[in-house]
Design a protein around this motif. Structure first.
Motif, PDB file in Angstrom:
ATOM      1  N   VAL A   1       9.726   5.384  -6.478  1.00 41.96           N
ATOM      2  CA  VAL A   1       8.993   5.060  -5.249  1.00 41.96           C
ATOM      3  C   VAL A   1       7.495   5.280  -5.464  1.00 41.96           C
ATOM      4  O   VAL A   1       6.666   4.430  -5.103  1.00 41.96           O
ATOM      5  CB  VAL A   1       9.495   5.913  -4.069  1.00 41.96           C
ATOM      6  CG1 VAL A   1       8.662   5.644  -2.820  1.00 41.96           C
ATOM      7  CG2 VAL A   1      10.972   5.622  -3.789  1.00 41.96           C
ATOM      8  N   TYR A   2       7.150   6.406  -6.048  1.00 42.23           N
ATOM      9  CA  TYR A   2       5.741   6.730  -6.271  1.00 42.23           C
ATOM     10  C   TYR A   2       5.079   5.696  -7.183  1.00 42.23           C
ATOM     11  O   TYR A   2       3.961   5.236  -6.910  1.00 42.23           O
ATOM     12  CB  TYR A   2       5.629   8.124  -6.891  1.00 42.23           C
ATOM     13  CG  TYR A   2       4.219   8.519  -7.266  1.00 42.23           C
ATOM     14  CD1 TYR A   2       3.291   8.885  -6.294  1.00 42.23           C
ATOM     15  CD2 TYR A   2       3.818   8.533  -8.605  1.00 42.23           C
ATOM     16  CE1 TYR A   2       1.993   9.256  -6.638  1.00 42.23           C
ATOM     17  CE2 TYR A   2       2.534   8.904  -8.962  1.00 42.23           C
ATOM     18  CZ  TYR A   2       1.622   9.261  -7.977  1.00 42.23           C
ATOM     19  OH  TYR A   2       0.339   9.620  -8.327  1.00 42.23           O
TER      20      TYR A   2
ATOM     21  N   GLN B   1       1.917   3.262  -6.181  1.00 41.66           N
ATOM     22  CA  GLN B   1       0.682   3.277  -6.962  1.00 41.66           C
ATOM     23  C   GLN B   1       0.335   1.874  -7.464  1.00 41.66           C
ATOM     24  O   GLN B   1      -0.827   1.451  -7.444  1.00 41.66           O
ATOM     25  CB  GLN B   1       0.818   4.235  -8.146  1.00 41.66           C
ATOM     26  CG  GLN B   1       0.676   5.701  -7.788  1.00 41.66           C
ATOM     27  CD  GLN B   1      -0.789   6.097  -7.626  1.00 41.66           C
ATOM     28  OE1 GLN B   1      -1.691   5.261  -7.633  1.00 41.66           O
ATOM     29  NE2 GLN B   1      -1.033   7.381  -7.469  1.00 41.66           N
ATOM     30  N   ASP B   2       1.342   1.147  -7.914  1.00 35.71           N
ATOM     31  CA  ASP B   2       1.100  -0.198  -8.434  1.00 35.71           C
ATOM     32  C   ASP B   2       0.634  -1.146  -7.338  1.00 35.71           C
ATOM     33  O   ASP B   2      -0.212  -2.024  -7.577  1.00 35.71           O
ATOM     34  CB  ASP B   2       2.362  -0.740  -9.110  1.00 35.71           C
ATOM     35  CG  ASP B   2       2.644  -0.067 -10.455  1.00 35.71           C
ATOM     36  OD1 ASP B   2       1.742   0.627 -10.958  1.00 35.71           O
ATOM     37  OD2 ASP B   2       3.758  -0.225 -10.979  1.00 35.71           O
ATOM     38  N   PHE B   3       1.191  -0.999  -6.141  1.00 37.86           N
ATOM     39  CA  PHE B   3       0.713  -1.812  -5.020  1.00 37.86           C
ATOM     40  C   PHE B   3      -0.750  -1.488  -4.710  1.00 37.86           C
ATOM     41  O   PHE B   3      -1.551  -2.373  -4.401  1.00 37.86           O
ATOM     42  CB  PHE B   3       1.566  -1.575  -3.777  1.00 37.86           C
ATOM     43  CG  PHE B   3       2.844  -2.367  -3.742  1.00 37.86           C
ATOM     44  CD1 PHE B   3       2.830  -3.757  -3.818  1.00 37.86           C
ATOM     45  CD2 PHE B   3       4.071  -1.731  -3.607  1.00 37.86           C
ATOM     46  CE1 PHE B   3       4.006  -4.491  -3.783  1.00 37.86           C
ATOM     47  CE2 PHE B   3       5.255  -2.462  -3.563  1.00 37.86           C
ATOM     48  CZ  PHE B   3       5.223  -3.845  -3.662  1.00 37.86           C
ATOM     49  N   LYS B   4      -1.105  -0.229  -4.812  1.00 39.54           N
ATOM     50  CA  LYS B   4      -2.476   0.180  -4.485  1.00 39.54           C
ATOM     51  C   LYS B   4      -3.479  -0.332  -5.514  1.00 39.54           C
ATOM     52  O   LYS B   4      -4.592  -0.765  -5.164  1.00 39.54           O
ATOM     53  CB  LYS B   4      -2.568   1.702  -4.383  1.00 39.54           C
ATOM     54  CG  LYS B   4      -3.930   2.199  -3.858  1.00 39.54           C
ATOM     55  CD  LYS B   4      -3.914   3.698  -3.640  1.00 39.54           C
ATOM     56  CE  LYS B   4      -5.270   4.193  -3.130  1.00 39.54           C
ATOM     57  NZ  LYS B   4      -5.578   3.693  -1.782  1.00 39.54           N
TER      58      LYS B   4
ATOM     59  N   ILE C   1       2.566  -8.150   2.401  1.00 36.56           N
ATOM     60  CA  ILE C   1       2.782  -7.107   3.407  1.00 36.56           C
ATOM     61  C   ILE C   1       2.462  -5.732   2.844  1.00 36.56           C
ATOM     62  O   ILE C   1       1.740  -4.935   3.458  1.00 36.56           O
ATOM     63  CB  ILE C   1       4.239  -7.144   3.924  1.00 36.56           C
ATOM     64  CG1 ILE C   1       4.510  -8.485   4.615  1.00 36.56           C
ATOM     65  CG2 ILE C   1       4.498  -5.975   4.879  1.00 36.56           C
ATOM     66  CD1 ILE C   1       5.945  -8.666   5.049  1.00 36.56           C
ATOM     67  N   MET C   2       2.992  -5.440   1.655  1.00 36.33           N
ATOM     68  CA  MET C   2       2.857  -4.098   1.098  1.00 36.33           C
ATOM     69  C   MET C   2       1.419  -3.770   0.683  1.00 36.33           C
ATOM     70  O   MET C   2       0.947  -2.646   0.897  1.00 36.33           O
ATOM     71  CB  MET C   2       3.783  -3.927  -0.107  1.00 36.33           C
ATOM     72  CG  MET C   2       5.239  -3.721   0.257  1.00 36.33           C
ATOM     73  SD  MET C   2       5.506  -2.209   1.223  1.00 36.33           S
ATOM     74  CE  MET C   2       4.952  -0.967   0.078  1.00 36.33           C
ATOM     75  N   SER C   3       0.716  -4.702   0.093  1.00 35.78           N
ATOM     76  CA  SER C   3      -0.626  -4.414  -0.420  1.00 35.78           C
ATOM     77  C   SER C   3      -1.563  -3.869   0.657  1.00 35.78           C
ATOM     78  O   SER C   3      -2.204  -2.828   0.453  1.00 35.78           O
ATOM     79  CB  SER C   3      -1.219  -5.654  -1.081  1.00 35.78           C
ATOM     80  OG  SER C   3      -0.444  -6.027  -2.207  1.00 35.78           O
ATOM     81  N   PRO C   4      -1.671  -4.503   1.841  1.00 38.84           N
ATOM     82  CA  PRO C   4      -2.547  -3.924   2.873  1.00 38.84           C
ATOM     83  C   PRO C   4      -1.991  -2.639   3.478  1.00 38.84           C
ATOM     84  O   PRO C   4      -2.759  -1.778   3.919  1.00 38.84           O
ATOM     85  CB  PRO C   4      -2.638  -5.038   3.929  1.00 38.84           C
ATOM     86  CG  PRO C   4      -1.476  -5.919   3.683  1.00 38.84           C
ATOM     87  CD  PRO C   4      -1.210  -5.853   2.226  1.00 38.84           C
ATOM     88  N   MET C   5      -0.669  -2.479   3.494  1.00 35.96           N
ATOM     89  CA  MET C   5      -0.069  -1.257   4.039  1.00 35.96           C
ATOM     90  C   MET C   5      -0.419  -0.049   3.180  1.00 35.96           C
ATOM     91  O   MET C   5      -0.565   1.074   3.680  1.00 35.96           O
ATOM     92  CB  MET C   5       1.453  -1.409   4.122  1.00 35.96           C
ATOM     93  CG  MET C   5       1.931  -2.426   5.143  1.00 35.96           C
ATOM     94  SD  MET C   5       1.824  -1.802   6.837  1.00 35.96           S
ATOM     95  CE  MET C   5       3.159  -0.618   6.870  1.00 35.96           C
ATOM     96  N   ILE C   6      -0.567  -0.268   1.869  1.00 38.26           N
ATOM     97  CA  ILE C   6      -0.797   0.823   0.920  1.00 38.26           C
ATOM     98  C   ILE C   6      -2.278   1.133   0.747  1.00 38.26           C
ATOM     99  O   ILE C   6      -2.657   2.208   0.301  1.00 38.26           O
ATOM    100  CB  ILE C   6      -0.180   0.456  -0.449  1.00 38.26           C
ATOM    101  CG1 ILE C   6       1.317   0.222  -0.304  1.00 38.26           C
ATOM    102  CG2 ILE C   6      -0.432   1.532  -1.482  1.00 38.26           C
ATOM    103  CD1 ILE C   6       2.071   1.420   0.213  1.00 38.26           C
ATOM    104  N   ALA C   7      -3.125   0.211   1.102  1.00 40.03           N
ATOM    105  CA  ALA C   7      -4.550   0.278   0.751  1.00 40.03           C
ATOM    106  C   ALA C   7      -5.202   1.612   1.087  1.00 40.03           C
ATOM    107  O   ALA C   7      -6.023   2.123   0.320  1.00 40.03           O
ATOM    108  CB  ALA C   7      -5.299  -0.872   1.424  1.00 40.03           C
TER     109      ALA C   7
END
Length: 266
Positions: free
Chosen positions: A129-130, A134-137, A145-151
């Protein structure tokens, strides 16, 4: 009978044979080390000195015109995964992760079990999960969806989220003894195509650090990820191992693996 020595410069036959040998040697060296390499179109052979060095197999690190390695066209994952990663999660970390996970429930479910063909996260390895967070960030993995959620998540936020989801009870195994037989690609792989069994990394036979638990994941999600690895659209796998596997799998094998891991008990 002549007393003149055979190996003497005074012997015309000796002079002629030595001269011919030297001429052949010089001509061969010219052809092999200069002329043939110089007609090659590669930049590394241009110039007499470079042609000689290339033909002789001498390193040419001093050649300033040496082309540099092509830079990757995408962001690669830089996460270093270790077996002990996030093993020391505290109650505070898990509780904080539960609070952060409230905004994740629409896709991943209130208790980490999705009903939207998003990955189930309940019981997932914390390191997995971690790493994905980190990779999305960093952009090593992208999603609308995930990229802006993680930013705006900090490193601590991502560690706490990973600790929380790893703490949740994992769904019961969907393939108990005596249940459905695992397809060959899962149980045995395809050795002649250099494909290891899925179960060797993702549970069933063994687990590999950083590889996610797949039982109970959505077939739609698993197929999409395997296809993305095969096409290169997803490229955050360390050492390119999943891309190498997925691009060698047939569409039927991708379907069989996804359906098996997603299958429910009868």
């Amino acid at each position: 009978m002549s007393q003149e020595r055979v190996f003497s410069l005074g012997n015309p036959w000796f002079r002629a044979s030595v001269g011919i040998t030297v001429a052949v040697g010089v001509f061969s060296a010219f052809v092999g080390f200069i002329w043939l390499p110089s007609v090659e179109p590669d930049a590394q052979f241009q110039g007499i000195w470079n042609a000689i060095c290339s033909a002789a197999g001498v390193p040419r690190t001093w050649l300033k015109s040496e082309p540099s390695a092509a830079a990757p066209t995408f962001v690669a994952s830089t996460v270093v995964v270790t077996p002990q990663m996030l093993d020391d999660a505290t109650a505070e970390s898990i509780g904080r992760g539960a609070t952060l996970a409230l905004k994740c429930t629409m896709c991943h479910g209130a208790r980490g079990l999705s009903e939207a063909n998003s990955p189930n996260l309940a019981g997932q390895y914390a390191a997995s999960v971690y790493k994905e967070l980190q990779d999305f960030k960093t952009g090593a993995r992208t999603n609308a969806i995930m990229s802006p959620m993680i930013a705006n998540l900090s490193d601590r936020d991502m560690r706490d989220l990973a600790a929380y989801y790893a703490y949740l009870p994992r769904p019961p195994a969907y393939h108990p003894a005596g249940g459905s037989t695992a397809p060959s690609i899962v149980a045995h792989g395809a050795p002649m195509r250099n494909i290891p069994p899925c179960a060797a990394c993702h549970g069933g036979m063994d687990t590999k650090t950083g590889s996610p638990w797949l039982d109970g994941e959505s077939a739609v999600y698993l197929k999409a990820q395997l296809q993305a690895f095969a096409s290169g659209d997803r490229h955050n796998d360390i050492s390119e191992q999943m891309r190498n596997v997925a691009r060698r799998m047939t569409p039927a094998e991708i379907d069989a693996a996804a359906e098996y891991y997603a299958s429910q008990p009868q």
